[in-house]
Scaffold this motif. Structure first.
Motif, PDB file in Angstrom:
ATOM      1  N   ALA A  41       0.837  -1.211   0.000  1.00 30.58           N
ATOM      2  CA  ALA A  41       0.000   0.000   0.000  1.00 30.58           C
ATOM      3  C   ALA A  41       0.867   1.254   0.000  1.00 30.58           C
ATOM      4  O   ALA A  41       0.600   2.201  -0.738  1.00 30.58           O
ATOM      5  CB  ALA A  41      -0.941  -0.008   1.201  1.00 30.58           C
ATOM      6  N   ALA A  42       1.902   1.274   0.843  1.00 34.65           N
ATOM      7  CA  ALA A  42       2.770   2.450   0.898  1.00 34.65           C
ATOM      8  C   ALA A  42       3.495   2.639  -0.423  1.00 34.65           C
ATOM      9  O   ALA A  42       3.608   3.751  -0.927  1.00 34.65           O
ATOM     10  CB  ALA A  42       3.765   2.323   2.048  1.00 34.65           C
ATOM     11  N   THR A  43       3.985   1.552  -1.012  1.00 35.05           N
ATOM     12  CA  THR A  43       4.698   1.648  -2.279  1.00 35.05           C
ATOM     13  C   THR A  43       3.770   2.152  -3.379  1.00 35.05           C
ATOM     14  O   THR A  43       4.136   3.004  -4.168  1.00 35.05           O
ATOM     15  CB  THR A  43       5.299   0.283  -2.659  1.00 35.05           C
ATOM     16  OG1 THR A  43       6.172  -0.118  -1.612  1.00 35.05           O
ATOM     17  CG2 THR A  43       6.068   0.368  -3.956  1.00 35.05           C
ATOM     18  N   TRP A  44       2.544   1.617  -3.420  1.00 32.80           N
ATOM     19  CA  TRP A  44       1.583   2.054  -4.432  1.00 32.80           C
ATOM     20  C   TRP A  44       1.248   3.528  -4.266  1.00 32.80           C
ATOM     21  O   TRP A  44       1.252   4.283  -5.222  1.00 32.80           O
ATOM     22  CB  TRP A  44       0.293   1.216  -4.335  1.00 32.80           C
ATOM     23  CG  TRP A  44      -0.605   1.484  -5.495  1.00 32.80           C
ATOM     24  CD1 TRP A  44      -0.638   0.794  -6.657  1.00 32.80           C
ATOM     25  CD2 TRP A  44      -1.558   2.528  -5.627  1.00 32.80           C
ATOM     26  NE1 TRP A  44      -1.565   1.348  -7.512  1.00 32.80           N
ATOM     27  CE2 TRP A  44      -2.146   2.424  -6.901  1.00 32.80           C
ATOM     28  CE3 TRP A  44      -1.983   3.561  -4.791  1.00 32.80           C
ATOM     29  CZ2 TRP A  44      -3.127   3.291  -7.352  1.00 32.80           C
ATOM     30  CZ3 TRP A  44      -2.955   4.429  -5.247  1.00 32.80           C
ATOM     31  CH2 TRP A  44      -3.514   4.287  -6.507  1.00 32.80           C
ATOM     32  N   THR A  45       0.996   3.955  -3.015  1.00 32.32           N
ATOM     33  CA  THR A  45       0.669   5.356  -2.752  1.00 32.32           C
ATOM     34  C   THR A  45       1.821   6.262  -3.142  1.00 32.32           C
ATOM     35  O   THR A  45       1.617   7.294  -3.775  1.00 32.32           O
ATOM     36  CB  THR A  45       0.314   5.554  -1.261  1.00 32.32           C
ATOM     37  OG1 THR A  45      -0.799   4.720  -0.958  1.00 32.32           O
ATOM     38  CG2 THR A  45      -0.021   6.989  -0.956  1.00 32.32           C
ATOM     39  N   GLU A  46       3.029   5.879  -2.779  1.00 36.39           N
ATOM     40  CA  GLU A  46       4.197   6.680  -3.147  1.00 36.39           C
ATOM     41  C   GLU A  46       4.349   6.740  -4.657  1.00 36.39           C
ATOM     42  O   GLU A  46       4.669   7.784  -5.225  1.00 36.39           O
ATOM     43  CB  GLU A  46       5.456   6.117  -2.500  1.00 36.39           C
ATOM     44  CG  GLU A  46       5.486   6.292  -1.000  1.00 36.39           C
ATOM     45  CD  GLU A  46       6.568   5.464  -0.322  1.00 36.39           C
ATOM     46  OE1 GLU A  46       7.367   4.807  -1.022  1.00 36.39           O
ATOM     47  OE2 GLU A  46       6.600   5.461   0.918  1.00 36.39           O
ATOM     48  N   TRP A  79       1.930   6.437  -6.895  1.00 28.95           N
ATOM     49  CA  TRP A  79       0.860   7.285  -7.437  1.00 28.95           C
ATOM     50  C   TRP A  79       1.172   8.758  -7.207  1.00 28.95           C
ATOM     51  O   TRP A  79       1.006   9.588  -8.099  1.00 28.95           O
ATOM     52  CB  TRP A  79      -0.471   6.892  -6.800  1.00 28.95           C
ATOM     53  CG  TRP A  79      -1.621   7.788  -7.152  1.00 28.95           C
ATOM     54  CD1 TRP A  79      -2.445   8.409  -6.273  1.00 28.95           C
ATOM     55  CD2 TRP A  79      -2.085   8.164  -8.452  1.00 28.95           C
ATOM     56  NE1 TRP A  79      -3.392   9.155  -6.945  1.00 28.95           N
ATOM     57  CE2 TRP A  79      -3.183   9.009  -8.300  1.00 28.95           C
ATOM     58  CE3 TRP A  79      -1.655   7.869  -9.747  1.00 28.95           C
ATOM     59  CZ2 TRP A  79      -3.872   9.584  -9.365  1.00 28.95           C
ATOM     60  CZ3 TRP A  79      -2.354   8.435 -10.821  1.00 28.95           C
ATOM     61  CH2 TRP A  79      -3.440   9.270 -10.622  1.00 28.95           C
ATOM     62  N   ASP A  80       1.638   9.107  -6.002  1.00 25.76           N
ATOM     63  CA  ASP A  80       2.011  10.494  -5.718  1.00 25.76           C
ATOM     64  C   ASP A  80       3.122  10.955  -6.651  1.00 25.76           C
ATOM     65  O   ASP A  80       3.091  12.069  -7.180  1.00 25.76           O
ATOM     66  CB  ASP A  80       2.446  10.655  -4.258  1.00 25.76           C
ATOM     67  CG  ASP A  80       1.289  10.538  -3.283  1.00 25.76           C
ATOM     68  OD1 ASP A  80       0.114  10.591  -3.720  1.00 25.76           O
ATOM     69  OD2 ASP A  80       1.562  10.380  -2.068  1.00 25.76           O
ATOM     70  N   ARG A 118       1.732  11.451 -10.233  1.00 25.42           N
ATOM     71  CA  ARG A 118       0.971  12.698 -10.361  1.00 25.42           C
ATOM     72  C   ARG A 118       1.909  13.903 -10.402  1.00 25.42           C
ATOM     73  O   ARG A 118       1.695  14.838 -11.164  1.00 25.42           O
ATOM     74  CB  ARG A 118      -0.022  12.848  -9.214  1.00 25.42           C
ATOM     75  CG  ARG A 118      -1.207  11.921  -9.338  1.00 25.42           C
ATOM     76  CD  ARG A 118      -2.256  12.139  -8.259  1.00 25.42           C
ATOM     77  NE  ARG A 118      -1.689  12.010  -6.922  1.00 25.42           N
ATOM     78  CZ  ARG A 118      -1.802  12.927  -5.961  1.00 25.42           C
ATOM     79  NH1 ARG A 118      -2.460  14.034  -6.166  1.00 25.42           N
ATOM     80  NH2 ARG A 118      -1.253  12.726  -4.784  1.00 25.42           N
ATOM     81  N   ASP A 131     -11.271  13.125  -3.894  1.00 25.21           N
ATOM     82  CA  ASP A 131     -11.096  14.252  -2.985  1.00 25.21           C
ATOM     83  C   ASP A 131     -11.170  15.601  -3.702  1.00 25.21           C
ATOM     84  O   ASP A 131     -10.696  16.612  -3.204  1.00 25.21           O
ATOM     85  CB  ASP A 131      -9.783  14.120  -2.207  1.00 25.21           C
ATOM     86  CG  ASP A 131      -8.556  14.023  -3.099  1.00 25.21           C
ATOM     87  OD1 ASP A 131      -8.695  14.072  -4.341  1.00 25.21           O
ATOM     88  OD2 ASP A 131      -7.448  13.884  -2.554  1.00 25.21           O
TER      89      ASP A 131
END
Length: 183
Positions: free
Chosen positions: A16-21, A23-24, A27, A150
């Motif tokens: 999850a952390a790797t995916w979020t990082e 994606w950030d 972007r 969001d």
């Protein structure tokens, strides 16, 4: 998975952390032209720096503006009683970096104060403040609001073009920073 894809199993972090990082980072790697969205609310003049803007259609002329859901401009568009429907978008020039920063800061005062030392005019259709010296200015009328994660996406018809400059470079945001103007 494609070549170079990371399923989060390597690198020591959780998936999850790797995916979020990832994606950030993806972007942030999107270079975007910077705009200033302004609204005359009747009580105050409001403005926000927005890089999530895009022309959608030539006929009819439509644009899309994406605002952070919790932001004051998003509240104005989505309030149940007397929502704001008319606004202006200024496509900022490379030399307007300071102006973009003013309207991106949290806790900022009203737009009139932030444009006090900047030449500007009121849009004839929107009544919104429009700073001079951008690449172009558009007046718009909100046609549809869509909650998207969001953000609040505003689909709007273009009702006027108060000005268009013949030359100039856009202000670009890339990897969390404004790119320097080329000389």
């Amino acid at each position: 998975m494609g070549a170079g894809a990371d399923d989060g199993a390597s690198g020591g972090g959780s998936a999850a952390a790797t995916w979020t990082e990832g994606w950030d980072g993806a972007r942030a790697a999107w270079a975007g032209a910077v705009t200033l969205v302004t609204v005359a609310d009747g009580r105050d003049d409001i403005g926000a720096t927005v890089s999530a803007f895009c022309p959608v259609s030539a006929e009819p002329p439509l644009v899309l503006v994406s605002l952070m859901s919790g932001s004051y401009p998003a509240e104005l568009f989505s309030r149940p009683d007397e929502p704001v429907t008319r606004f202006a978008v200024t496509l900022l020039a490379a030399g307007q970096r300071v102006l973009a920063g003013r309207f991106a800061a949290s806790g900022r005062p009203g737009a009139r104060l932030m444009l006090d030392d900047v030449p500007h005019r009121r849009g004839p259709a929107s009544g919104a403040l429009i700073p001079e010296d951008g690449l172009a200015a558009l007046e718009c009328s909100a046609e549809r609001l869509v909650t998207a994660g969001d953000h609040l996406v505003v689909l709007a018809g273009v009702t006027g073009v108060p000005y268009l400059t013949a030359a100039g470079e856009p202000l670009i945001r890339f990897r969390g920073r404004y790119l320097p103007a080329r000389l």
